[in-house]
Design a protein around this motif. Structure first.
Motif, short mmCIF file in Angstrom:
data_model
loop_
_atom_site.label_atom_id
_atom_site.label_comp_id
_atom_site.label_asym_id
_atom_site.label_seq_id
_atom_site.Cartn_x
_atom_site.Cartn_y
_atom_site.Cartn_z
N THR A 88 -6.59 -11.37 -2.06
CA THR A 88 -7.49 -10.54 -1.32
C THR A 88 -7.75 -9.05 -1.94
N LYS A 89 -6.47 -8.38 -2.27
CA LYS A 89 -6.48 -7.11 -2.82
C LYS A 89 -7.02 -7.13 -4.24
N GLU A 117 5.24 -18.11 0.13
CA GLU A 117 4.52 -17.81 -1.03
C GLU A 117 3.13 -17.83 -1.12
N LYS A 118 2.47 -18.77 -0.47
CA LYS A 118 1.16 -18.75 -0.33
C LYS A 118 0.27 -17.55 0.40
N VAL A 119 1.22 -17.41 1.31
CA VAL A 119 0.76 -16.11 2.10
C VAL A 119 0.80 -14.90 1.26
N PHE A 120 1.85 -14.73 0.67
CA PHE A 120 1.86 -13.66 -0.51
C PHE A 120 0.65 -13.44 -1.27
N GLU A 121 0.42 -14.96 -1.57
CA GLU A 121 -0.65 -15.32 -2.73
C GLU A 121 -2.08 -14.69 -2.35
N GLY A 163 2.66 -2.71 -3.68
CA GLY A 163 3.57 -2.78 -2.65
C GLY A 163 3.64 -4.24 -2.14
N TYR A 164 2.56 -5.02 -2.18
CA TYR A 164 2.61 -6.66 -2.02
C TYR A 164 3.52 -7.14 -3.06
N ALA A 165 3.40 -6.80 -4.19
CA ALA A 165 4.23 -7.35 -5.32
C ALA A 165 5.61 -7.35 -5.24
N GLU A 166 5.81 -5.81 -4.93
CA GLU A 166 7.45 -5.37 -4.38
C GLU A 166 7.97 -6.29 -3.46
#
Length: 90
Positions: A45-46, A36-40, A77-80
């Motif tokens: 960053t975006k 989860e932290k990596v997705f965050e 894309g990252y959110a999906e």
């Protein structure tokens, strides 16, 4: 290109021969972080890139590479991907 097509195309570049979550899970394992932290981090960053691009645009300058719309597509894309990964863990 729609978000689904973009995700498939980019996943092929980032995760060729692996699952679509491979890069997030590998970064998490490498850095001993929750996925989860990596997705965050990727999404933050975006968001910071978007902030910078909007400031640059307001100053009348063009981006050197991908612009505002490309960055928004990446954020979607990252959110999906995060949503799909998260639901798979429920």
């Amino acid at each position: 290109m729609g978000t689904d097509e973009l995700l498939k195309s980019k996943s092929s570049d980032y995760c060729f021969g692996q699952g679509k979550f491979w890069i997030f899970e590998t970064v998490a394992q490498t850095l001993d972080l929750p996925v989860e932290k990596v997705f965050e981090v990727f999404m933050t960053t975006k968001l910071l890139r978007l902030t910078s691009l909007l400031r640059k645009q307001a100053a009348g300058e063009a981006p050197n590479h991908e612009g505002v719309l490309d960055t928004i597509q990446d954020m979607k894309g990252y959110a999906e991907l995060f949503e799909e990964w998260y639901k798979s863990k429920q």
